[in-house]
Scaffold this active site. Structure first.
Site, PDB file in Angstrom:
ATOM      1  N   HIS A 108      48.473 -24.403 -43.022  1.00  0.00           N
ATOM      2  CA  HIS A 108      49.719 -24.194 -43.914  1.00  0.00           C
ATOM      3  C   HIS A 108      50.586 -22.872 -43.337  1.00  0.00           C
ATOM      4  CE1 HIS A 108      48.666 -26.955 -47.556  1.00  0.00           C
ATOM      5  NE2 HIS A 108      49.237 -27.627 -46.571  1.00  0.00           N
ATOM      6  N   LYS A 153      50.502 -28.720 -36.697  1.00  0.00           N
ATOM      7  CA  LYS A 153      51.902 -29.007 -36.332  1.00  0.00           C
ATOM      8  C   LYS A 153      52.347 -27.787 -35.387  1.00  0.00           C
ATOM      9  CE  LYS A 153      53.037 -31.242 -40.516  1.00  0.00           C
ATOM     10  NZ  LYS A 153      53.675 -31.259 -41.937  1.00  0.00           N
ATOM     11  N   ARG A 211      42.050 -34.757 -47.129  1.00  0.00           N
ATOM     12  CA  ARG A 211      42.414 -33.573 -47.211  1.00  0.00           C
ATOM     13  C   ARG A 211      42.842 -32.748 -48.438  1.00  0.00           C
ATOM     14  NH1 ARG A 211      45.124 -30.086 -43.408  1.00  0.00           N
ATOM     15  NH2 ARG A 211      47.332 -29.486 -43.885  1.00  0.00           N
ATOM     16  N   HIS A 259      44.596 -38.642 -45.956  1.00  0.00           N
ATOM     17  CA  HIS A 259      45.219 -37.516 -46.590  1.00  0.00           C
ATOM     18  C   HIS A 259      44.381 -37.155 -48.091  1.00  0.00           C
ATOM     19  CE1 HIS A 259      48.102 -34.874 -44.793  1.00  0.00           C
ATOM     20  NE2 HIS A 259      48.678 -34.442 -45.906  1.00  0.00           N
ATOM     21  N   ARG A 268      44.246 -32.843 -40.776  1.00  0.00           N
ATOM     22  CA  ARG A 268      45.216 -34.205 -40.712  1.00  0.00           C
ATOM     23  C   ARG A 268      44.644 -35.328 -39.786  1.00  0.00           C
ATOM     24  NH1 ARG A 268      48.328 -29.269 -39.954  1.00  0.00           N
ATOM     25  NH2 ARG A 268      49.651 -28.657 -41.734  1.00  0.00           N
ATOM     26  N   TYR A 320      48.083 -26.971 -54.909  1.00  0.00           N
ATOM     27  CA  TYR A 320      46.719 -27.390 -55.426  1.00  0.00           C
ATOM     28  C   TYR A 320      46.073 -26.313 -56.638  1.00  0.00           C
ATOM     29  CZ  TYR A 320      46.455 -29.664 -51.001  1.00  0.00           C
ATOM     30  OH  TYR A 320      46.681 -30.673 -49.983  1.00  0.00           O
TER      31      TYR A 320
END
Length: 314
Positions: free
Chosen positions: A285, A187, A262, A259, A150, A294
């Site tokens: 994730h 995150k 990414r 992004h 990110r 995806y």
């Protein structure tokens, strides 16, 4: 509200950008309760389920002098409100949780926008390698595509987040030729190690040797990997501009964002045969269901190839 935000920061370790988004959503919620209800709601215990439902309808419709939020943004807004009410109920500030019965709107499936390998290559090669800024931009672009980071993860990188194989220019190999890696913090501060491809290693090596010292001399000393013209850590805005400028030079228009790299990273890995669980780990994730989107992209590309190549497809 401040008690809840402090709880998110201290107990749950949410990132600063996420906290800022929660603060904006909750401020809009309190403004709605105080200024757009009849009678105005001024206490937590005065909030009912109907108020929460009315707020969701309002942000979705774009009333109160503001434009309507997308389904995804409205859902995010309600997540902040539901979390706050749950916290207030657990803390004993309210007797009940009026937001619990209100379900968030279901966003439609939005496929990630990846670009073909040749377009990514054109973007990466559109940046020169003559000036320190050009070396930095080239290294940043290579990092983004090589790791799927990110933009906030890339700009937060320190030199020490690179394995020694990347940082020991000119020194003999000490680890048997193992692939270099970079340490990313995602995150919630979750750490992950991502391999770094040879193209990215060369670009970062050039930046560290020929570019970074010149910019670092203008600052006060920082461990940051990517530096701005004043020798400080590069900002997210500068990184965004770097990607957009490279895309324009490559003739890709303004549809490319950090992004996009990414998304392209994940899509190209799956198209090359990578396991979904591995891609999940590389992307950082928490759930494999997030990564599964995806697979829809790659299946769609298979349909297109089949339709174009098979003599009896159409």
């Amino acid at each position: 509200m401040e008690r809840y935000l402090q709880h998110l920061a201290v107990e749950r370790g949410l990132a600063a950008n996420t906290l800022a988004a929660y603060r904006r959503d909750l401020r809009r919620y309190t403004e709605h309760l105080q200024e757009h209800t009849d009678p105005p709601v001024t206490t937590l215990r005065g909030i009912g389920t109907g108020h929460v439902q009315d707020f969701l309808r309002t942000v979705s419709a774009g009333a109160e002098g503001r434009g309507p939020l997308s389904t995804r943004s409205a859902a995010r807004c309600l997540v902040a409100v539901r979390g706050a009410h749950r916290f207030w109920a657990l803390e004993g500030l309210t007797r009940t949780d009026p937001a619990a019965p209100v379900p968030p709107p279901t966003p439609g499936m939005r496929l990630p926008k990846a670009v073909p390998v040749d377009q990514v290559t054109a973007l990466l090669e559109s940046t020169g390698t003559e000036t320190p800024q050009q070396l930095r931009d080239r290294a940043l672009l290579e990092i983004l595509y090589s790791t799927g980071a990110r933009i906030s993860e890339a700009t937060a990188l320190d030199v020490d987040d690179l394995s020694r194989a990347v940082r020991r220019t000119g020194q003999p190999e000490e680890d048997g030729g193992a692939m270099p890696f970079v340490r990313l913090f995602g995150k919630g501060g979750k750490e992950r190690m991502v391999p770094l491809g040879s193209w990215a290693v060369r670009a970062v090596d050039d930046w560290l040797v020929r570019g970074r010292p010149a910019l670092a001399a203008k600052g006060r000393g920082t461990p940051a990997l990517f530096l701005n013209a004043r020798g400080g850590r590069i900002s997210r805005q500068t990184a965004w501009t770097t990607v957009r400028t490279a895309a324009e030079r490559a003739g890709l228009g303004d549809r490319i964002t950090p992004h996009t790299l990414r998304h392209s990273f994940a899509t190209h890995l799956l198209e090359g045969g990578a396991d979904l669980r591995v891609v999940q780990e590389l992307l950082g994730h928490a759930s494999v269901s997030t990564t599964q989107v995806y697979t829809l992209v790659t299946v769609e590309s298979l349909r297109e190839v089949y339709a174009a190549a098979h003599p009896r497809a159409l």
